[in-house]
Design a protein around this motif. Structure first.
Motif, PDB file in Angstrom:
ATOM      1  N   UNK A 237     -47.464 -30.109  31.305  1.00 29.91           N
ATOM      2  CA  UNK A 237     -47.102 -31.396  30.682  1.00 29.91           C
ATOM      3  C   UNK A 237     -46.031 -31.151  29.624  1.00 29.91           C
TER       4      UNK A 237
ATOM      5  N   UNK B 277     -49.482 -29.866  39.217  1.00 31.68           N
ATOM      6  CA  UNK B 277     -50.557 -30.391  38.365  1.00 31.68           C
ATOM      7  C   UNK B 277     -51.514 -31.264  39.178  1.00 31.68           C
TER       8      UNK B 277
ATOM      9  N   UNK C 298     -57.646 -32.215  35.041  1.00 32.24           N
ATOM     10  CA  UNK C 298     -57.627 -32.415  33.582  1.00 32.24           C
ATOM     11  C   UNK C 298     -58.754 -33.352  33.181  1.00 32.24           C
TER      12      UNK C 298
ATOM     13  N   UNK D 283     -58.488 -45.970  33.020  1.00 34.60           N
ATOM     14  CA  UNK D 283     -57.757 -47.241  32.960  1.00 34.60           C
ATOM     15  C   UNK D 283     -58.771 -48.378  33.065  1.00 34.60           C
TER      16      UNK D 283
ATOM     17  N   UNK E 240     -58.497 -51.503  33.518  1.00 34.58           N
ATOM     18  CA  UNK E 240     -58.330 -52.580  34.514  1.00 34.58           C
ATOM     19  C   UNK E 240     -58.653 -52.114  35.929  1.00 34.58           C
ATOM     20  N   UNK E 241     -59.065 -50.854  36.064  1.00 34.24           N
ATOM     21  CA  UNK E 241     -59.474 -50.357  37.378  1.00 34.24           C
ATOM     22  C   UNK E 241     -60.974 -50.121  37.390  1.00 34.24           C
TER      23      UNK E 241
ATOM     24  N   UNK F 258     -57.080 -42.630  41.239  1.00 32.68           N
ATOM     25  CA  UNK F 258     -55.790 -42.885  40.592  1.00 32.68           C
ATOM     26  C   UNK F 258     -54.735 -41.810  40.872  1.00 32.68           C
TER      27      UNK F 258
ATOM     28  N   UNK G 242     -50.897 -42.765  42.108  1.00 32.02           N
ATOM     29  CA  UNK G 242     -49.797 -42.692  41.152  1.00 32.02           C
ATOM     30  C   UNK G 242     -48.878 -41.511  41.420  1.00 32.02           C
TER      31      UNK G 242
ATOM     32  N   UNK H 196     -66.208 -52.058  36.517  1.00 34.39           N
ATOM     33  CA  UNK H 196     -65.136 -51.697  35.587  1.00 34.39           C
ATOM     34  C   UNK H 196     -65.692 -50.699  34.588  1.00 34.39           C
TER      35      UNK H 196
ATOM     36  N   UNK I 237     -51.882 -51.214  42.235  1.00 27.08           N
ATOM     37  CA  UNK I 237     -52.118 -50.963  40.806  1.00 27.08           C
ATOM     38  C   UNK I 237     -51.581 -52.117  39.958  1.00 27.08           C
TER      39      UNK I 237
ATOM     40  N   UNK J 122     -53.925 -55.020  40.363  1.00 20.84           N
ATOM     41  CA  UNK J 122     -55.190 -54.856  39.645  1.00 20.84           C
ATOM     42  C   UNK J 122     -55.014 -55.162  38.158  1.00 20.84           C
ATOM     43  N   UNK J 123     -53.875 -54.734  37.604  1.00 27.16           N
ATOM     44  CA  UNK J 123     -53.637 -55.000  36.177  1.00 27.16           C
ATOM     45  C   UNK J 123     -53.528 -56.505  35.935  1.00 27.16           C
TER      46      UNK J 123
ATOM     47  N   UNK K 240     -56.907 -58.199  36.427  1.00 24.18           N
ATOM     48  CA  UNK K 240     -57.871 -57.920  35.351  1.00 24.18           C
ATOM     49  C   UNK K 240     -57.541 -58.751  34.114  1.00 24.18           C
TER      50      UNK K 240
ATOM     51  N   UNK L 280     -49.924 -50.159  25.926  1.00 22.31           N
ATOM     52  CA  UNK L 280     -50.312 -49.389  27.114  1.00 22.31           C
ATOM     53  C   UNK L 280     -49.704 -47.983  27.136  1.00 22.31           C
TER      54      UNK L 280
ATOM     55  N   UNK M 285     -50.721 -45.285  25.867  1.00 23.14           N
ATOM     56  CA  UNK M 285     -51.711 -44.245  26.150  1.00 23.14           C
ATOM     57  C   UNK M 285     -52.062 -44.215  27.644  1.00 23.14           C
ATOM     58  N   UNK M 286     -52.173 -45.426  28.208  1.00 29.57           N
ATOM     59  CA  UNK M 286     -52.469 -45.540  29.639  1.00 29.57           C
ATOM     60  C   UNK M 286     -51.333 -44.925  30.472  1.00 29.57           C
TER      61      UNK M 286
ATOM     62  N   UNK N  86     -51.471 -41.242  30.182  1.00 34.80           N
ATOM     63  CA  UNK N  86     -52.546 -40.693  31.015  1.00 34.80           C
ATOM     64  C   UNK N  86     -52.071 -40.538  32.461  1.00 34.80           C
ATOM     65  N   UNK N  87     -51.418 -41.583  32.965  1.00 32.38           N
ATOM     66  CA  UNK N  87     -50.949 -41.518  34.352  1.00 32.38           C
ATOM     67  C   UNK N  87     -49.949 -40.372  34.514  1.00 32.38           C
ATOM     68  N   UNK N  88     -49.121 -40.174  33.484  1.00 20.98           N
ATOM     69  CA  UNK N  88     -48.141 -39.080  33.555  1.00 20.98           C
ATOM     70  C   UNK N  88     -48.865 -37.729  33.522  1.00 20.98           C
ATOM     71  N   UNK N  89     -49.887 -37.623  32.645  1.00 21.18           N
ATOM     72  CA  UNK N  89     -50.600 -36.346  32.509  1.00 21.18           C
ATOM     73  C   UNK N  89     -51.295 -35.946  33.802  1.00 21.18           C
TER      74      UNK N  89
ATOM     75  N   UNK O 252     -42.805 -40.456  37.256  1.00 21.05           N
ATOM     76  CA  UNK O 252     -42.238 -41.419  36.302  1.00 21.05           C
ATOM     77  C   UNK O 252     -41.753 -42.669  37.032  1.00 21.05           C
TER      78      UNK O 252
ATOM     79  N   UNK P 199     -44.674 -44.828  38.080  1.00 16.91           N
ATOM     80  CA  UNK P 199     -45.272 -45.517  36.928  1.00 16.91           C
ATOM     81  C   UNK P 199     -44.368 -46.668  36.499  1.00 16.91           C
TER      82      UNK P 199
ATOM     83  N   UNK Q 193     -44.630 -49.532  38.879  1.00 17.17           N
ATOM     84  CA  UNK Q 193     -45.840 -50.344  38.679  1.00 17.17           C
ATOM     85  C   UNK Q 193     -45.594 -51.378  37.581  1.00 17.17           C
TER      86      UNK Q 193
END
Lengths: 224, 394
Positions: A51, A78, A84, A92, A94-95, A103, A107, A137, B7, B10-11, B14, B336, B338-339, B342-345, B350, B353, B356
């Motif tokens: 990362x 990764x 991780x 998330x 909303x999922x 996920x 993604x 959820x 995705x 869903x966002x 929600x 968002x 942090x969200x 997280x998706x990147x981690x 990119x 994401x 989306x």
């Protein structure tokens, strides 16, 4: 296997810096890293996961020299080979549970969401005891359940390296033991390498090795 | 559905309240100026069509707009009256013929239009059922008037009292419905058409009662001399004209002086029209002539100017709202972070994401624009009916 040589890293706009001259973790090892807050444990996990990229030095994970890999190649490594788990779960909201576990497939272009992946997600959920909550959820789950969801997400691709950043930090004793049992079981079955950052000295006996982070140099730019 | 679309969906699902509010805001921003212009444009067409089919109007001097609105759309207060003899004057010129109008009276729901049979031919009004009026006290209903009153040939409608506390006023007249017109989508649909003589009867210029010269009851007559009979209050006026009592109805006064609210004038040709207009140029005259199309053009010029300002205002509010919507998206991105991190981690591309997030915004914008388009199409489709209801028949 993780091998680090002469690693130097510092954040932009910060005087934090990390120096790791030499460090190796053998395949299948269960390693706990301890040390005071802010000493760079999470930073090292992020470097191993690809990362973050070091300013200099070498990080080899499963024969891949991370420094020489492109950003996309590091992401692919990764998502395929590294699981991780975070202290705050990082789910998330909303999922639902199943979508959170799946996920990484949605993604990342490196994975394909197919029937076998769904079956694996359901099997993992079954193993950690949240099979009946797949459509819920995550905000409706307890802390322990959320961490189990996060672990399922990390284990979805059967990673050979599992990096956990204080995975039991927000859990009570019962859930703490449950999560550690799950990680133990996975590592035992797959011979994956487990590196865990923790402040909790009560759980150190669950690991083969304990690394005191203070042996690495952490300090200001001047110190480097 | 692709993973990225899933995705994004869903966002949005929600956060459905936030999503719906944003979509509604975008829809309104896009739709309001379009819808407003469609309605104004359609209203103009409706108003002008009626005005252009009415070459000239003669009425008492006063508000020209009121004369036009009352004579064409049966709206606004009835203008001052002119004398019936004006109709003869017009026709004596040989430049055109006139159709008298008396629009001072109403039933509970509808305007009563006193006129002649020429009006039906002039407006090309066709019967859906029954026949045109042929006798005093008969009426023909426009399609909407018949529907509102739930009455057809053989039924009755009653004229409304002119003033609630007018104890000296005339009795409401019960009129027999003899025909119903086909719908035309014009103000004629809401009208109750009567012969001009019936209109004057409603006013009380004509009335009917038993023949006192042969009255069987001596109580009905107060006094008799050589020229006249003085009736007592016991004599009841008829409030309905029937074949049996129609012969007892009679007018008092000189019909030439009886009132009209307007005369529709159809000149034989353009030159005749100009000559007729010239005849009423005298500002001292108690009568005026107007070309409805000119009056409506002036009115619509004002309406369009106001509409332009309103559209400008709506667009300014729209721009401010769009900026707010943009701010909501930006703030949402901040919340968002942090969200996204997280998706990147966990290995998220990119580009995926970003796609989306862009898809979420695009879905809201596209849905808003599509809804606005649907509303605009519906407005365009229903604008004729809508504007008739709102502008012409309100």
């Amino acid at each position: 296997m993780i091998r680090i040589r002469d690693l130097q890293f510092r954040y932009e706009h910060s005087d934090f810096s990390l120096l790791v001259p030499r460090w190796e973790v053998s395949p299948g090892a269960r390693l706990a890293m301890i040390g005071p807050s802010g000493c760079g444990k999470t930073t090292l996990l992020s470097l191993i996961a690809g990362i973050l990229v070091p300013g200099s030095g070498s990080i080899v994970v499963d024969d891949h020299e991370l420094v020489s890999l492109s950003d996309a190649a590091r992401r692919h490594l990764r998502v395929r080979s590294i699981g991780l788990v975070f202290q705050e779960f990082e789910l998330l909201e909303h999922l639902n549970v199943l979508d959170n576990i799946l996920l990484p497939c949605r993604i990342s272009g490196a994975l394909r969401l197919d029937r076998s992946m769904r079956q694996r997600a359901e099997r993992l959920a079954d193993q950690v005891g949240i099979r009946d909550k797949l459509r819920r959820y995550v905000r409706r789950l307890s802390q322990g359940e959320r961490q189990r969801v996060a672990i399922c997400r990390a284990l979805l691709t059967t990673p050979r390296l599992l990096l956990c950043d204080e995975p039991t930090g927000n859990l009570d004793t019962k859930n703490k033991q449950h999560v550690l049992d799950i990680l133990d079981e996975y590592v035992g079955q797959t011979q994956a390498t487990l590196v865990t950052v923790t402040h909790d000295h009560e759980i150190l006996d669950r690991f083969d090795q304990v690394l005191d982070f203070s042996q690495f140099h952490v300090g200001s730019d001047e110190a480097l | 559905m692709s993973d990225i679309a899933y995705l994004a969906w869903r966002y949005l699902a929600y956060h459905r309240i936030k999503t719906l509010v944003l979509i509604a805001a975008v829809t309104l921003i896009v739709y309001l100026p379009i819808g407003l212009n469609l309605l104004i444009g359609r209203s103009a067409v409706e108003l002008m069509a009626r005005a252009e089919s009415t070459p000239l109007l003669i009425g008492a001097r006063g508000s020209r707009l009121e004369l036009v609105l009352n004579s064409l759309y049966f709206e606004s207060d009835a203008p001052d009256t002119l004398r019936f003899e004006e109709l003869d004057r017009v026709e004596q010129t040989g430049w055109g013929y006139g159709i008298p109008l008396d629009t001072r009276f109403r039933t509970v729901n509808s305007p009563i239009v006193g006129t002649t049979l020429d009006y039906f031919e002039f407006r090309d009004l066709q019967l859906a059922e029954g026949r045109l009026m042929g006798m005093l006290g008969e009426c023909v209903l426009g399609a909407t008037a018949a529907r509102d009153a739930r009455v057809g040939p053989g039924g009755h409608v009653i004229s409304a009292p002119q003033a609630f506390l007018d104890i000296g006023g005339v009795y409401p007249l019960k009129m027999q419905v003899v025909g119903v017109l086909q719908p035309t989508g014009t103000p004629d649909d809401r009208a109750v058409f009567v012969d001009i003589n019936t209109s004057w009867t409603i006013q009380g210029l004509a009335h009917g009662h038993q023949d006192l010269s042969t009255a069987e009851s001596p109580d009905d007559v107060l006094d008799v001399d050589r020229d006249r009979i003085i009736a007592s209050a016991a004599v009841v006026q008829y409030n309905e004209v029937t074949p049996e009592n129609v012969a007892d109805f009679h007018f008092h006064g000189d019909p030439a002086t009886f009132p009209l609210t307007a005369i529709i004038v159809q000149p034989h040709d353009r030159r005749s029209g100009v000559l007729l207009e010239g005849r009423y140029l005298d500002e001292e005259s108690l009568v005026q002539i107007v070309a409805p199309a000119e009056i409506l053009t002036d009115l619509l010029r004002t309406v369009f100017a106001v509409g332009g300002y309103v559209t400008l205002g709506v667009m300014m509010v729209g721009a401010a709202t769009l900026a707010t919507v943009g701010l909501v998206f930006l703030l949402s991105l901040q919340l968002r972070r942090r969200e996204i991190e997280t998706m990147r981690k966990i290995g998220g591309d990119r580009a995926r994401i970003a796609t989306v997030l862009i898809l979420e915004v695009a879905t809201v914008l596209t849905t808003g624009v599509l809804l606005a388009a649907v509303l605009a199409i519906l407005t365009s489709w229903a604008s004729a009916t809508f504007t008739r209801a709102l502008v012409l028949l309100s």
